[in-house]
Design a protein around this motif. Structure first.
Motif, mmCIF file in Angstrom:
data_model
loop_
_atom_site.group_PDB
_atom_site.id
_atom_site.type_symbol
_atom_site.label_atom_id
_atom_site.label_comp_id
_atom_site.label_asym_id
_atom_site.label_seq_id
_atom_site.Cartn_x
_atom_site.Cartn_y
_atom_site.Cartn_z
ATOM 1 N N GLY A 58 -28.425 6.986 23.913
ATOM 2 C CA GLY A 58 -28.324 5.543 23.739
ATOM 3 C C GLY A 58 -28.466 5.146 22.281
ATOM 4 O O GLY A 58 -28.341 5.973 21.368
ATOM 5 N N SER A 59 -28.731 3.876 22.062
ATOM 6 C CA SER A 59 -28.894 3.375 20.699
ATOM 7 C C SER A 59 -29.903 2.251 20.680
ATOM 8 O O SER A 59 -30.265 1.701 21.722
ATOM 9 C CB SER A 59 -27.551 2.866 20.152
ATOM 10 N N GLY A 60 -30.363 1.929 19.480
ATOM 11 C CA GLY A 60 -31.285 0.808 19.307
ATOM 12 C C GLY A 60 -32.558 0.982 20.102
ATOM 13 O O GLY A 60 -33.170 2.053 20.125
ATOM 14 N N GLN A 61 -32.979 -0.101 20.800
ATOM 15 C CA GLN A 61 -34.222 -0.091 21.550
ATOM 16 C C GLN A 61 -34.189 0.935 22.674
ATOM 17 O O GLN A 61 -35.203 1.566 22.993
ATOM 18 C CB GLN A 61 -34.493 -1.491 22.125
ATOM 19 N N GLU A 62 -33.019 1.131 23.261
ATOM 20 C CA GLU A 62 -32.887 2.107 24.341
ATOM 21 C C GLU A 62 -33.228 3.517 23.853
ATOM 22 O O GLU A 62 -33.952 4.265 24.517
ATOM 23 C CB GLU A 62 -31.462 2.073 24.886
ATOM 24 N N ALA A 63 -32.736 3.868 22.662
ATOM 25 C CA ALA A 63 -33.023 5.184 22.090
ATOM 26 C C ALA A 63 -34.499 5.307 21.737
ATOM 27 O O ALA A 63 -35.118 6.363 21.950
ATOM 28 C CB ALA A 63 -32.160 5.420 20.856
ATOM 29 N N LEU A 64 -35.075 4.230 21.200
ATOM 30 C CA LEU A 64 -36.496 4.249 20.849
ATOM 31 C C LEU A 64 -37.354 4.437 22.088
ATOM 32 O O LEU A 64 -38.297 5.238 22.092
ATOM 33 C CB LEU A 64 -36.872 2.953 20.126
ATOM 34 N N ASP A 65 -37.043 3.703 23.161
ATOM 35 C CA ASP A 65 -37.814 3.821 24.400
ATOM 36 C C ASP A 65 -37.718 5.235 24.966
ATOM 37 O O ASP A 65 -38.710 5.784 25.474
ATOM 38 C CB ASP A 65 -37.305 2.814 25.435
#
Length: 713
Positions: A58-65
């Motif tokens: 994923g990317s953004g917040q999804e990747a961070l989570d």
């Protein structure tokens, strides 16, 4: 492989009475259930971790989570595999006659969802640590285990009610705990979670709002409390993770190495640990300041004010007006125009970050003076004007933090301008031939400069990123034009690509230059500082900058301040901007034998009569030994022959190189550590006054079993 391959109890022969099935059958049954729970938990976590790793990034917040979840699962799985059954610390039995409640490093359930272990940080586990005979907190009894290589080699019971007497063998309450205090040390801090005492637990579980000072003499468990409090707060206060987590600051690298295993053993691996040096890039090579006058002067000035004046010195508009020639008309920039542009950044914006805002504001001022011209074309012409750019670079230059601070120590007039409170002699004292020969007192200046300026590389990176993005947008525009030209469909669907949002969406932002985040820059939700009595006002500002909320745990001992500590903790901390400070005192010495404290106390009281000297709870039966420096090899050889395990330390002998089991340290680097054997070499040579007395006191109180003092003949 099963978590339990042998019986959990391995009691020595002299504890045969405790091996009675009537006393341990319930525990045997519990550990059998815990084995199944551990196996199931490890299998479940492994499966979940594999699934998360296979899932799209994923990317953004999804990747961070996703990354955070992988880190959480990995940390928990590592802890379960590391400890096995010795995740369990002990058990408590309530007066209500219910089932025993087993306390663990982590919470654990069996395959059916039944609770096996209660996390030591949960409210339900609090009586395990905090119950006393004066306040049993609803307990009938408490059992603590001593684990050795994954098996129980001792346990002891405390009984709080008459009903709790039945079925208990170890009614000596504290004897096993006291015995554990004198056990052999290792190169790492040993596990003490199972023996946390009530006075320590109360501090560990205190709230995180404001600043809490943990004040106590040697051996009172200040470091133990600080580490356990760190793990507890991350568990109990979910706000801290959202605010940046917890930063743990120790006094030096040997200390961090010594405590490195503790936090993972408490179920926490996400805490940032560092020394004050680590917070500043130049700290790795900074030398100790050899001139005490220089150290005193740098510690005494208002670092923030000096650095702010040093930066404002470079934020100066041209003394005369400037005429900018364009194909359409000549545009004049006067003092008022420059002042307007200089006011564009929001207050507090770092100098280098504000630079682009001032430049854009300056171009806007010029555009407003030529309102009839095409803004886009005019702005492009203005941005390329060499004379304008040169004038702007002189008025608001891009500054390097190290160069700014270095100029203070190499340009006397500059230092006098930035620190007018310094006398001419003091200014001369602070000058040096090599401006960038950094010393420890320079680090607060460098940190303040970095905060006030911002990273100049970020500004350069932002310009490169914008240029790269502009190039990508232009390239995508060409691609879109080509697709539209080639579109021969009846509905001309490709014309929808002209929409700006769609065009920008085609730019691969992940491929553009990105900033590298400094993981120690903060902000953090809470900061724990050990050996805090040594920090100067300037060094405190380095920490306050990383914790705007003022949520601190401050651990120290006024009697161990090498340069003295005038006033109270509240007075000291109010001076650097912390208000509403609470102080919790520890006065029981769990580490140092009474024989050692009897000799150490007069040493510190001679220099600091009001020192908080703690009371030792045990005696080793080994008197302090005195001899000459020539006896050092014999002392170490005898100790090694008599002790197959344990760690020793020689303090004050630079010529002693150290061995696998005996370290060689200065009094400063020994602070915060503990050793079975401590040998002081020529302690009178540690220095005079408060500094010398503190160094001798600190060095003596590192001993947990034996102290030897050797002097030159």
């Amino acid at each position: 492989m099963s978590a339990l391959t042998t019986a959990p109890f391995d009691l020595p022969d002299h504890l045969a009475a405790k091996d009675d099935p009537a006393l341990i059958a319930a525990d045997q049954q519990f550990f059998a259930a815990m084995t199944a729970g551990l196996d199931e938990a490890i299998a479940r976590l492994t499966e979940r971790l594999d699934a998360e790793r296979r899932a799209p990034g994923g990317s953004g917040q999804e990747a961070l989570d996703r990354d955070l979840e992988i880190h959480r699962l990995t940390s928990r799985l590592r802890t379960l595999r590391r400890f096995g059954l010795d995740l369990c610390l002990g058990r408590i039995v309530g007066t209500d006659g219910g089932e025993p409640l087993y306390i663990g490093r982590l919470g654990l359930t069996d395959p059916d969802g039944r609770r096996l272990l209660v996390d030591w940080r949960s409210p339900a586990a609090a009586p395990f640590f905090a119950a006393t005979h004066a306040d049993p907190m609803g307990l009938a009894s408490r059992r603590r285990y001593r684990w050795t290589r994954g098996r129980i080699t001792d346990y002891w019971d405390e009984v709080f009610t008459a009903e709790g007497l039945e079925g208990h063998a170890a009614l000596d309450d504290q004897s096993a705990f006291i015995a554990s205090l004198g056990s052999d040390r290792s190169p790492r801090m040993r596990d003490v979670l199972g023996t946390i005492q009530a006075d320590q637990d109360a501090i560990i579980r205190a709230g995180s709002d404001g600043a809490l000072v943990v004040d106590g003499g040697p051996g009172t468990g200040k470091t133990v409390v600080a580490l356990h409090r760190t793990a507890y707060l991350l568990y109990a206060d979910q706000r801290l993770a959202a605010r940046g987590g917890v930063l743990f600051v120790g006094p030096h690298e040997p200390y961090l190495a010594y405590v490195s295993d503790v936090l993972p053993g408490l179920g926490e691996e996400g805490v940032r640990t560092c020394t004050l040096r680590d917070l500043v890039p130049e700290g790795a090579t900074a030398a100790e300041e050899g001139d005490p006058d220089v150290a005193r002067l740098k510690a005494g000035v208002d670092v923030e004010a000096v650095v702010d004046a040093a930066v404002r010195f470079y934020e100066q508009p041209p003394p005369r007006g400037l005429v900018v020639e364009t194909p359409w008309s000549d545009l004049r920039l006067g003092p008022d125009d420059w002042a307007e542009a200089f006011e564009a950044p929001d207050p507090g914006t770092p100098h280098n970050d504000a630079r682009e805002q001032v430049w854009e504001a300056l171009l806007t001022v010029l555009e407003d003076k030529a309102a009839d011209e095409d803004d886009g074309e005019l702005r492009e012409v203005l941005a390329r004007d060499r004379e304008l750019r040169a004038a702007f670079s002189r008025a608001w230059p891009l500054l390097e933090p190290a160069e700014l601070v270095g100029d203070l120590w190499s340009v006397p007039a500059y230092l006098r301008t930035c620190a007018p409170e310094l006398t001419a002699d003091e200014v001369r004292t602070l000058q040096r031939a090599d401006a960038s020969a950094w010393t420890v007192p320079d680090l607060p200046f460098l940190d303040a400069a970095r905060a006030r300026l911002g990273d100049p590389e970020n500004s350069r990176r932002a310009r490169r990123a914008e240029a790269a993005a502009a190039f990508e947008r232009a390239r995508m525009a060409d691609v879109i034009d080509h697709l539209i030209e080639a579109d021969d469909s009846e509905l001309l669907l490709m014309t929808s690509l002209r929409h700006a949002d769609l065009r920008d969406a085609l730019v691969d932002e992940a491929a553009l230059p990105a900033a590298t985040r400094d993981l120690l820059a903060g902000p953090f939700g809470h900061v724990v500082v050990d050996e805090a009595q040594e920090l100067t006002d300037a060094e405190w500002q380095v920490l306050l900058r990383r914790c705007p909320s003022g949520s601190f745990t401050i651990v120290g001992d006024r009697a161990q301040a090498r340069h003295g500590f005038a006033g109270s903790w509240q007075e000291r901390l109010a001076r650097i901007g912390l208000r509403g400070v609470e102080v919790a005192s520890l006065s029981i010495n769990y580490r140092t034998p009474a024989e050692v404290m009897a000799e150490a106390e007069p040493v510190i009281r001679a220099a600091l009569p009001d020192a908080n000297v703690p009371t030792s709870v045990r005696s080793s039966g080994v008197p302090v030994r005195h001899g000459t420096t020539a006896e050092l090899p014999a002392v170490l050889a005898q100790w090694a022959a008599e002790h197959a395990e344990g760690i020793g330390c020689v303090i004050g002998s630079p010529s002693f190189r150290g061995t696998d089991r005996v370290r060689s340290l200065t009094p400063v680097l020994a602070k915060g550590l503990e050793f079975d054997l401590v040998v002081l070499v020529d302690p009178d040579g540690f220095g005079a006054g408060v500094e010398g007395a503190v160094d001798r006191y600190v060095a003596m109180t590192r001993a947990t079993q034996q102290l030897v003092v050797l002097t030159s003949p």
